[in-house]
Design a protein around this motif. Sequence first.
Motif, PDB file in Angstrom:
ATOM      1  N   PRO A 148      45.543  41.005  34.003  1.00 28.76           N
ATOM      2  CA  PRO A 148      44.788  41.293  34.844  1.00 28.76           C
ATOM      3  C   PRO A 148      44.434  41.012  36.269  1.00 28.76           C
ATOM      4  CG  PRO A 148      44.310  40.825  32.779  1.00 28.76           C
ATOM      5  CD  PRO A 148      45.579  39.918  32.836  1.00 28.76           C
ATOM      6  N   ASN A 149      43.809  41.520  36.723  1.00 29.11           N
ATOM      7  CA  ASN A 149      43.256  41.320  38.290  1.00 29.11           C
ATOM      8  C   ASN A 149      42.641  42.073  39.012  1.00 29.11           C
ATOM      9  OD1 ASN A 149      44.473  41.541  41.355  1.00 29.11           O
ATOM     10  ND2 ASN A 149      44.677  39.794  41.070  1.00 29.11           N
ATOM     11  N   ALA A 150      41.254  41.286  38.952  1.00 27.74           N
ATOM     12  CA  ALA A 150      39.673  42.101  39.155  1.00 27.74           C
ATOM     13  C   ALA A 150      39.957  42.764  40.413  1.00 27.74           C
ATOM     14  CB  ALA A 150      38.981  40.758  39.201  1.00 27.74           C
ATOM     15  N   ARG A 151      39.969  44.500  40.313  1.00 27.02           N
ATOM     16  CA  ARG A 151      39.506  44.743  41.444  1.00 27.02           C
ATOM     17  C   ARG A 151      41.513  44.767  41.858  1.00 27.02           C
ATOM     18  NH1 ARG A 151      33.779  43.688  44.469  1.00 27.02           N
ATOM     19  NH2 ARG A 151      32.568  43.708  42.427  1.00 27.02           N
ATOM     20  N   SER A 152      41.562  44.957  41.664  1.00 26.02           N
ATOM     21  CA  SER A 152      43.116  44.584  42.153  1.00 26.02           C
ATOM     22  C   SER A 152      42.835  44.247  43.982  1.00 26.02           C
ATOM     23  CB  SER A 152      43.555  46.754  42.637  1.00 26.02           C
ATOM     24  OG  SER A 152      43.745  47.226  40.959  1.00 26.02           O
ATOM     25  N   ARG A 153      42.830  43.274  44.040  1.00 24.79           N
ATOM     26  CA  ARG A 153      42.539  42.873  45.183  1.00 24.79           C
ATOM     27  C   ARG A 153      44.781  42.153  45.331  1.00 24.79           C
ATOM     28  NH1 ARG A 153      37.241  41.654  43.773  1.00 24.79           N
ATOM     29  NH2 ARG A 153      36.166  42.690  45.485  1.00 24.79           N
ATOM     30  N   HIS A 154      44.544  41.636  44.279  1.00 21.77           N
ATOM     31  CA  HIS A 154      45.919  40.704  44.668  1.00 21.77           C
ATOM     32  C   HIS A 154      45.868  39.357  45.217  1.00 21.77           C
ATOM     33  CE1 HIS A 154      48.383  44.061  42.658  1.00 21.77           C
ATOM     34  NE2 HIS A 154      46.894  45.149  42.663  1.00 21.77           N
ATOM     35  N   MET A 192      38.892  39.172  49.783  1.00 21.96           N
ATOM     36  CA  MET A 192      38.357  39.520  48.755  1.00 21.96           C
ATOM     37  C   MET A 192      36.424  38.949  50.022  1.00 21.96           C
ATOM     38  SD  MET A 192      38.772  37.211  45.926  1.00 21.96           S
ATOM     39  CE  MET A 192      39.370  35.531  45.848  1.00 21.96           C
ATOM     40  N   PRO A 193      37.189  39.915  51.076  1.00 21.99           N
ATOM     41  CA  PRO A 193      36.203  39.725  52.316  1.00 21.99           C
ATOM     42  C   PRO A 193      34.612  39.980  51.905  1.00 21.99           C
ATOM     43  CG  PRO A 193      37.347  41.010  52.584  1.00 21.99           C
ATOM     44  CD  PRO A 193      38.542  40.895  51.079  1.00 21.99           C
ATOM     45  N   ASP A 194      34.048  40.933  50.841  1.00 18.60           N
ATOM     46  CA  ASP A 194      33.485  41.058  50.458  1.00 18.60           C
ATOM     47  C   ASP A 194      32.439  40.662  48.532  1.00 18.60           C
ATOM     48  OD1 ASP A 194      35.491  42.091  48.581  1.00 18.60           O
ATOM     49  OD2 ASP A 194      34.277  43.956  47.272  1.00 18.60           O
ATOM     50  N   LEU A 195      33.278  39.120  49.065  1.00 15.23           N
ATOM     51  CA  LEU A 195      32.001  38.440  47.592  1.00 15.23           C
ATOM     52  C   LEU A 195      31.933  37.331  48.103  1.00 15.23           C
ATOM     53  CD1 LEU A 195      34.820  39.015  45.131  1.00 15.23           C
ATOM     54  CD2 LEU A 195      32.981  40.276  45.190  1.00 15.23           C
ATOM     55  N   LEU A 250      35.254  32.207  44.374  1.00 16.46           N
ATOM     56  CA  LEU A 250      35.937  30.912  43.407  1.00 16.46           C
ATOM     57  C   LEU A 250      35.900  31.635  41.950  1.00 16.46           C
ATOM     58  CD1 LEU A 250      37.100  28.131  43.399  1.00 16.46           C
ATOM     59  CD2 LEU A 250      34.452  27.273  42.137  1.00 16.46           C
ATOM     60  N   VAL A 251      34.988  32.120  41.701  1.00 18.85           N
ATOM     61  CA  VAL A 251      35.107  32.329  40.047  1.00 18.85           C
ATOM     62  C   VAL A 251      36.347  33.830  38.940  1.00 18.85           C
ATOM     63  CG1 VAL A 251      34.145  34.106  38.528  1.00 18.85           C
ATOM     64  CG2 VAL A 251      32.573  32.665  39.536  1.00 18.85           C
ATOM     65  N   TYR A 252      35.906  34.445  40.870  1.00 17.41           N
ATOM     66  CA  TYR A 252      37.366  35.964  40.766  1.00 17.41           C
ATOM     67  C   TYR A 252      39.152  35.237  40.413  1.00 17.41           C
ATOM     68  CZ  TYR A 252      34.510  39.744  40.254  1.00 17.41           C
ATOM     69  OH  TYR A 252      32.978  41.054  40.139  1.00 17.41           O
TER      70      TYR A 252
END
Length: 188
Positions: free
Chosen positions: A68-74, A130-133, A139-141
């Motif tokens: 799995p990859n959160a929001r397909s950010r890779h 992950m600039p929107d986070l 760190l969590v993702y």
Amino acid sequence: MPMPARETTTVALPPPATEGGKPLLTAIRERRSSRAFSDRPLPPQTLANLLWAAIGVSDPEGGRLTVPNARSRHEIDVFVITAAATYRYDIPRHALETVATADLRALAGKQDFVATAPVNLIYVADYARMPDLAAEQQLVYGSTDVGFSVQNAYLYCASAGLATVVRGSVDREALGRALGLEIGRAHV
């Protein structure tokens, strides 16, 4: 994030063997951490299978990974440190990009066995992807996504009869510099 100034060469990996191995529940039962490693290099096919299991492309049409990859950010990069060289795993191409030709294994951890293990996998979360986070969310993702990949690597190693252990005791700044990472934009 790797700095673009380095000239890299690409090393092709054999296609991963995506069938076979031990049944999943057997691999789960046999999964162990071990700090005793052979000094023999991994055969190219075994390394190809390990990297594919850890974070390879399982669905080329959809771009889905084996994890799995959160929001397909890779946002995860995997570096492969061997006695011969250090590489970044090019996930979409299933290939290795040379990062350094020196033996950097001793930088991969503070324990004695690290410097002689045939392969060290280094997981890096590139926060620039992950600039929107917020920093805490990055760190969590990033940590969660690395955890998925590490677990797949463990299960592959159990299935293939390979020793493995996850480590966190690393001089991140020294290793980051050796890998050409921009410290602060990536988490080793």
